[in-house]
Enzyme design. Sequence first.
Site, PDB file in Angstrom:
ATOM      1  N   SER A   1       0.838  -1.203   0.000  1.00  0.00           N
ATOM      2  CA  SER A   1       0.000   0.000   0.000  1.00  0.00           C
ATOM      3  C   SER A   1       0.868   1.246   0.000  1.00  0.00           C
ATOM      4  O   SER A   1       1.985   1.247   0.545  1.00  0.00           O
ATOM      5  CB  SER A   1      -0.847  -0.037   1.276  1.00  0.00           C
ATOM      6  OG  SER A   1      -1.476   1.199   1.488  1.00  0.00           O
TER       7      SER A   1
ATOM      8  N   LYS B   1       1.972  -3.829   6.665  1.00  0.00           N
ATOM      9  CA  LYS B   1       2.412  -3.807   5.259  1.00  0.00           C
ATOM     10  C   LYS B   1       3.923  -3.577   5.172  1.00  0.00           C
ATOM     11  O   LYS B   1       4.629  -4.227   4.408  1.00  0.00           O
ATOM     12  CB  LYS B   1       1.669  -2.709   4.482  1.00  0.00           C
ATOM     13  CG  LYS B   1       0.183  -2.956   4.340  1.00  0.00           C
ATOM     14  CD  LYS B   1      -0.100  -4.116   3.414  1.00  0.00           C
ATOM     15  CE  LYS B   1      -1.531  -4.577   3.454  1.00  0.00           C
ATOM     16  NZ  LYS B   1      -1.768  -5.876   2.828  1.00  0.00           N
TER      17      LYS B   1
ATOM     18  N   TYR C   1      -2.209  -1.249  10.966  1.00  0.00           N
ATOM     19  CA  TYR C   1      -2.457  -1.832   9.635  1.00  0.00           C
ATOM     20  C   TYR C   1      -1.300  -1.498   8.691  1.00  0.00           C
ATOM     21  O   TYR C   1      -0.726  -2.371   8.044  1.00  0.00           O
ATOM     22  CB  TYR C   1      -3.782  -1.317   9.041  1.00  0.00           C
ATOM     23  CG  TYR C   1      -3.859  -1.541   7.548  1.00  0.00           C
ATOM     24  CD1 TYR C   1      -4.092  -2.813   7.039  1.00  0.00           C
ATOM     25  CD2 TYR C   1      -3.635  -0.501   6.637  1.00  0.00           C
ATOM     26  CE1 TYR C   1      -4.119  -3.045   5.665  1.00  0.00           C
ATOM     27  CE2 TYR C   1      -3.656  -0.719   5.269  1.00  0.00           C
ATOM     28  CZ  TYR C   1      -3.896  -1.994   4.786  1.00  0.00           C
ATOM     29  OH  TYR C   1      -3.908  -2.214   3.428  1.00  0.00           O
TER      30      TYR C   1
HETATM   31  P1  NAD Z   1     -10.845  -7.480   0.993  1.00  0.00           P
HETATM   32  O1  NAD Z   1     -11.107  -7.475   2.456  1.00  0.00           O
HETATM   33  O2  NAD Z   1     -11.997  -7.310   0.062  1.00  0.00           O
HETATM   34  O3  NAD Z   1     -10.075  -8.822   0.588  1.00  0.00           O
HETATM   35  C1  NAD Z   1      -9.205  -9.492   1.466  1.00  0.00           C
HETATM   36  C2  NAD Z   1      -9.634 -10.950   1.502  1.00  0.00           C
HETATM   37  O4  NAD Z   1      -8.765 -11.661   2.374  1.00  0.00           O
HETATM   38  C3  NAD Z   1     -11.057 -11.140   2.029  1.00  0.00           C
HETATM   39  O5  NAD Z   1     -11.795 -11.921   1.116  1.00  0.00           O
HETATM   40  C4  NAD Z   1     -10.859 -11.869   3.368  1.00  0.00           C
HETATM   41  O6  NAD Z   1     -11.924 -12.756   3.638  1.00  0.00           O
HETATM   42  C5  NAD Z   1      -9.531 -12.577   3.131  1.00  0.00           C
HETATM   43  N1  NAD Z   1      -8.747 -12.869   4.336  1.00  0.00           N
HETATM   44  C6  NAD Z   1      -8.405 -12.015   5.338  1.00  0.00           C
HETATM   45  N2  NAD Z   1      -7.654 -12.659   6.242  1.00  0.00           N
HETATM   46  C7  NAD Z   1      -7.495 -13.933   5.803  1.00  0.00           C
HETATM   47  C8  NAD Z   1      -6.815 -15.059   6.306  1.00  0.00           C
HETATM   48  N3  NAD Z   1      -6.160 -15.034   7.456  1.00  0.00           N
HETATM   49  N4  NAD Z   1      -6.846 -16.207   5.588  1.00  0.00           N
HETATM   50  C9  NAD Z   1      -7.517 -16.270   4.402  1.00  0.00           C
HETATM   51  N5  NAD Z   1      -8.187 -15.227   3.894  1.00  0.00           N
HETATM   52  C10 NAD Z   1      -8.173 -14.064   4.582  1.00  0.00           C
HETATM   53  O7  NAD Z   1      -9.726  -6.369   0.712  1.00  0.00           O
HETATM   54  P2  NAD Z   1      -9.186  -5.787  -0.661  1.00  0.00           P
HETATM   55  O8  NAD Z   1      -9.570  -4.359  -0.733  1.00  0.00           O
HETATM   56  O9  NAD Z   1      -9.486  -6.698  -1.775  1.00  0.00           O
HETATM   57  O10 NAD Z   1      -7.625  -5.807  -0.345  1.00  0.00           O
HETATM   58  C11 NAD Z   1      -6.790  -6.871  -0.743  1.00  0.00           C
HETATM   59  C12 NAD Z   1      -5.384  -6.625  -0.221  1.00  0.00           C
HETATM   60  O11 NAD Z   1      -4.924  -5.371  -0.729  1.00  0.00           O
HETATM   61  C13 NAD Z   1      -5.302  -6.507   1.306  1.00  0.00           C
HETATM   62  O12 NAD Z   1      -4.102  -7.123   1.727  1.00  0.00           O
HETATM   63  C14 NAD Z   1      -5.256  -5.020   1.551  1.00  0.00           C
HETATM   64  O13 NAD Z   1      -4.587  -4.715   2.746  1.00  0.00           O
HETATM   65  C15 NAD Z   1      -4.472  -4.546   0.335  1.00  0.00           C
HETATM   66  N6  NAD Z   1      -4.722  -3.147   0.002  1.00  0.00           N
HETATM   67  C16 NAD Z   1      -6.013  -2.718  -0.198  1.00  0.00           C
HETATM   68  C17 NAD Z   1      -6.256  -1.383  -0.487  1.00  0.00           C
HETATM   69  C18 NAD Z   1      -7.674  -0.888  -0.634  1.00  0.00           C
HETATM   70  O14 NAD Z   1      -7.896   0.324  -0.506  1.00  0.00           O
HETATM   71  N7  NAD Z   1      -8.669  -1.723  -0.908  1.00  0.00           N
HETATM   72  C19 NAD Z   1      -5.194  -0.492  -0.589  1.00  0.00           C
HETATM   73  C20 NAD Z   1      -3.893  -0.952  -0.403  1.00  0.00           C
HETATM   74  C21 NAD Z   1      -3.673  -2.285  -0.102  1.00  0.00           C
HETATM   75  C1  WQD Z   2      -9.737   9.017   1.195  1.00  0.00           C
HETATM   76  C2  WQD Z   2      -9.971  10.507   1.485  1.00  0.00           C
HETATM   77  C3  WQD Z   2     -10.246  10.993   3.816  1.00  0.00           C
HETATM   78  C4  WQD Z   2     -13.996   8.743   4.265  1.00  0.00           C
HETATM   79  C5  WQD Z   2      -6.899   4.127   3.275  1.00  0.00           C
HETATM   80  C6  WQD Z   2      -5.744   3.422   3.955  1.00  0.00           C
HETATM   81  C7  WQD Z   2      -4.720   2.999   2.934  1.00  0.00           C
HETATM   82  C8  WQD Z   2      -5.360   2.180   1.853  1.00  0.00           C
HETATM   83  C9  WQD Z   2      -6.588   2.815   1.271  1.00  0.00           C
HETATM   84  C10 WQD Z   2      -6.223  -0.054   2.375  1.00  0.00           C
HETATM   85  C11 WQD Z   2      -9.216  11.026   2.701  1.00  0.00           C
HETATM   86  C12 WQD Z   2     -11.520  11.277   3.063  1.00  0.00           C
HETATM   87  C13 WQD Z   2     -12.838   9.328   3.780  1.00  0.00           C
HETATM   88  C14 WQD Z   2     -15.086   9.577   4.620  1.00  0.00           C
HETATM   89  C15 WQD Z   2     -13.780  11.494   3.977  1.00  0.00           C
HETATM   90  N1  WQD Z   2      -5.650   0.917   2.427  1.00  0.00           N
HETATM   91  N2  WQD Z   2     -12.738  10.677   3.633  1.00  0.00           N
HETATM   92  N3  WQD Z   2     -14.943  10.932   4.464  1.00  0.00           N
HETATM   93  O1  WQD Z   2      -7.307   7.142   3.994  1.00  0.00           O
HETATM   94  O2  WQD Z   2      -6.442   7.513   1.638  1.00  0.00           O
HETATM   95  O3  WQD Z   2      -6.405   5.260   2.596  1.00  0.00           O
HETATM   96  O4  WQD Z   2      -7.483   3.238   2.305  1.00  0.00           O
HETATM   97  O5  WQD Z   2      -6.288  -1.129   2.540  1.00  0.00           O
HETATM   98  O6  WQD Z   2      -3.748   2.258   3.582  1.00  0.00           O
HETATM   99  O7  WQD Z   2      -5.140   4.310   4.871  1.00  0.00           O
HETATM  100  O8  WQD Z   2      -8.573   6.240   1.969  1.00  0.00           O
HETATM  101  O9  WQD Z   2     -10.925   6.193   1.282  1.00  0.00           O
HETATM  102  O10 WQD Z   2     -10.379   6.234   3.756  1.00  0.00           O
HETATM  103  O11 WQD Z   2      -9.982   8.268   2.381  1.00  0.00           O
HETATM  104  O12 WQD Z   2     -13.735  12.715   3.854  1.00  0.00           O
HETATM  105  O13 WQD Z   2     -16.154   9.113   5.088  1.00  0.00           O
HETATM  106  O14 WQD Z   2     -11.351  10.696   1.794  1.00  0.00           O
HETATM  107  O15 WQD Z   2     -10.035  11.944   4.826  1.00  0.00           O
HETATM  108  O16 WQD Z   2      -8.849  12.354   2.425  1.00  0.00           O
HETATM  109  P1  WQD Z   2      -7.144   6.655   2.619  1.00  0.00           P
HETATM  110  P2  WQD Z   2     -10.042   6.666   2.375  1.00  0.00           P
END
Ligand code: NAD
Ligand code: WQD
Length: 336
Positions: free
Chosen positions: A124, A153, A149
């Site tokens: 991330s 990462k 969290y």
């Molecule tokens: P998500 O929660 O939709 O998907 C994660 C999946 O992992 C889920 O289906 C959950 O059931 C499964 N899971 C969690 N713990 C587990 C375990 N111990 N064993 C097996 N399965 C498990 O999330 P996502 O948005 O698809 O994110 C996927 C990955 O990307 C995550 O690692 C998240 O941290 C990372 N990531 C997401 C974002 C975002 O904004 N969505 C941003 C940066 C990084």
């Molecule tokens: C985006 C913008 C908020 C909600 C987070 C994790 C990052 C990554 C993605 C996931 C910001 C604003 C948000 C709301 C708002 N991780 N906001 N009202 O904080 O950039 O990143 O998610 O797995 O690690 O930190 O994403 O979508 O929460 O926020 O005003 O109800 O929207 O302040 O400026 P963020 P976000």
Amino acid sequence: MRVLLTGGTGFIGSHTAVELLAANHDVFICDNLCNSSRETLTAIESITGRRPVFFESDIRDARAMRGILGDNGIEAVIHFAGLKAVGESCVKPLAYYDNNVSGTVTLLEAMQATGCRTLIFSSSSTVYGTPQKLPLTEDHPVGGVTNPYGRTKLIIEKILADLCAADAEFSAVCLRYFNPIGAHPSGLIGENPNGIPNNLLPYVARVAAGVLKEVNVFGDDYPTPDGTGVRDYIHVMDLARGHALALQYAAGRSGWDAINLGTGKGYSVLEIIRAFEKACGHPVAYRIAPRRAGDIAANWADPSKAQRLLGWRAERGLEDMCATAWNFQQRLLSGK
Ligand code: NAD
Ligand code: WQD
């Protein structure tokens, strides 16, 4: 290639499964379903005509992971599984270290035991902490992360670097996602968090759908053009394509690498609300609320390394991100 997607029924994993199946890979998914459901497998099958092989298991289950990897001749792993709620991680840090960090170590041990040495990791942009300069390049210092969290990462990235240093044949590519949003154009898969969403887009979508009252805009006094937070929102379909390309890249090399997946352009919270209003065709109520603890003012990627190494660049714009998110939200409400 025979690829295992941990967390493959989740938001990003399911879109990546669709992309990999379309590219003729053999897709295996293991997920404990703590934040997703089996129905996603049917949705993936409806879109692609192929159903991934599914194992309901936890990445912390060493025996299960060895079995899944060994019995199926898995050649590469894309590791999405993890807990991802920033606020919850501050309340339950041990659950996050156990699930994300210990879970990854167990997965890596199983990979070592079965001779699988190619891994793509869902990292991330949070690993960069507060940006010292923008856009963020991969050589920007990491650290200064404000929550458990984000630290999981960072720790996992370091573990992977140590493993690659110890095992010359191991290939680990950390994809540093910016803010993934949007959905598959079919509306069959998308982001559907349990409870009140933490992230902006699913929150805005629920306000637009009348499920929630108004968006709380967390702060309008940041040093940004309109005072609200600026982020690099990236279409989940572009992100999924990035994984397919990263897989090819990782499989053809060894060692550790980190690559940003972002568009290179930032949008403010108010710009996102306006774009969503266009997509749904009606106003989205919001109010200005206090800043959220731990938030940074702005971040966006320099995505040129992904272009250089993977031949990847984001192709879908904000309009498409909001339109597909809205389409998915409407299908959820209609229950179809
Ligand atoms: P998500 O929660 O939709 O998907 C994660 C999946 O992992 C889920 O289906 C959950 O059931 C499964 N899971 C969690 N713990 C587990 C375990 N111990 N064993 C097996 N399965 C498990 O999330 P996502 O948005 O698809 O994110 C996927 C990955 O990307 C995550 O690692 C998240 O941290 C990372 N990531 C997401 C974002 C975002 O904004 N969505 C941003 C940066 C990084
Ligand atoms: C985006 C913008 C908020 C909600 C987070 C994790 C990052 C990554 C993605 C996931 C910001 C604003 C948000 C709301 C708002 N991780 N906001 N009202 O904080 O950039 O990143 O998610 O797995 O690690 O930190 O994403 O979508 O929460 O926020 O005003 O109800 O929207 O302040 O400026 P963020 P976000």
